[in-house]
Design an enzyme around this catalytic site. Sequence first.
Site, PDB file in Angstrom:
ATOM      1  N   ASP A 115       0.769  -1.537  -0.336  1.00  0.00           N
ATOM      2  CA  ASP A 115       0.032  -0.129  -0.295  1.00  0.00           C
ATOM      3  C   ASP A 115       0.725   2.117  -0.345  1.00  0.00           C
ATOM      4  OD1 ASP A 115       0.974   0.321   2.611  1.00  0.00           O
ATOM      5  OD2 ASP A 115      -0.583  -0.734   3.610  1.00  0.00           O
ATOM      6  N   HIS A 130       5.815  -8.449  -1.528  1.00  0.00           N
ATOM      7  CA  HIS A 130       5.063  -8.519  -2.226  1.00  0.00           C
ATOM      8  C   HIS A 130       5.095  -7.733  -3.304  1.00  0.00           C
ATOM      9  CE1 HIS A 130       3.521 -11.172   0.707  1.00  0.00           C
ATOM     10  NE2 HIS A 130       4.007 -11.830   0.197  1.00  0.00           N
ATOM     11  N   CYS A 159       8.205  -0.998 -21.462  1.00  0.00           N
ATOM     12  CA  CYS A 159       9.796   0.241 -20.269  1.00  0.00           C
ATOM     13  C   CYS A 159       9.998   1.237 -21.667  1.00  0.00           C
ATOM     14  CB  CYS A 159      10.690  -1.303 -19.864  1.00  0.00           C
ATOM     15  SG  CYS A 159      12.235  -0.618 -19.199  1.00  0.00           S
ATOM     16  N   THR A 200       1.133  -8.429  11.126  1.00  0.00           N
ATOM     17  CA  THR A 200       1.080 -10.113  10.672  1.00  0.00           C
ATOM     18  C   THR A 200       1.546 -11.297  11.732  1.00  0.00           C
ATOM     19  OG1 THR A 200       2.204 -11.126   8.707  1.00  0.00           O
ATOM     20  CG2 THR A 200       3.467  -9.526   9.623  1.00  0.00           C
ATOM     21  N   ASN A 225       1.002  -8.087  17.969  1.00  0.00           N
ATOM     22  CA  ASN A 225      -0.065  -8.253  17.330  1.00  0.00           C
ATOM     23  C   ASN A 225      -1.069  -8.564  18.141  1.00  0.00           C
ATOM     24  OD1 ASN A 225       0.546  -9.074  14.513  1.00  0.00           O
ATOM     25  ND2 ASN A 225       1.213 -10.934  15.145  1.00  0.00           N
ATOM     26  N   ALA A 243      -0.906  -2.580  16.608  1.00  0.00           N
ATOM     27  CA  ALA A 243       0.635  -2.187  15.924  1.00  0.00           C
ATOM     28  C   ALA A 243       0.427  -0.714  15.893  1.00  0.00           C
ATOM     29  CB  ALA A 243       1.000  -2.102  14.464  1.00  0.00           C
TER      30      ALA A 243
END
Length: 258
Positions: A115, A130, A159, A200, A225, A243
């Site tokens: 994000d 990711h 590209c 996580t 967590n 968090a």
Amino acid sequence: MDPVDAEALEAAAECLVRARYAIALTGAGLSVESGIPPFRGPGGLWTKHGEPPMNGFQRFMANPRKAWEERLNPSGPMRELWDALAAARPNPGHDALVELEELGILRALITQNVDNLHRLAGSRRLLEIHGNATLIRCLGCVTRFGRDEIDFSALPPRCPHCEGLLKSDTVSFGEPIPPDVLEGCFEEAARADCMIVAGTSATVYPAAQFPLDVRERGGDLIEVNPYPSELTAVSRYAIQGPAGEVLPRLAALVRERL
Ligand SMILES: [Zn+2]
């Protein structure tokens, strides 16, 4: 009564100050606190709309033009996700990780989130395992571009450096993790003697491997967590709480000790 274990928090701060090389691993829990819906679980995009195909990368490769048309004109759950991403801002958890880096404590941050919020917050040594949904990556030379650097007049875009096929930097299902990022993550995990794992439960490979690597070499895990996870039993310090609340307190305790 303070719902956060203050003693564990103090001990975790000590651990960070003592550490020779501390790193962090973050995941969706941190994003949820910035208003980004999770994929699974209550309110999850896939829970509501159904699981996406597990061969997203193969589908992209089979018809990159169609994939780009969908990407540029999203609908349904993807529209919902893009709107949430555009509106999201870093929360105090992101800011605390920046502070720990600026204090010289945190050497690298591995995130499973796409994000862009860690970049927005100001994290510098960042490994987005990711990918990053706001970036575009060349499948040929692995250069990453901002959207405004790319000509979308013909799809799929190419590209500017090597004419290679361009794809969202977000790692699709079935797509190998870009080697530059993956190698960086394994190198950082191999150096770390202390690792914060926040937002996580790190159950998805390869991210799941990094805390285990640190642990196996005798390093300390600090888990942050809201609920106990599979990591709790192997973490030296397990601090339950959001968090966005725990990390700023941890950063403040570290600052006091420097
Ligand atoms: Zn290229």
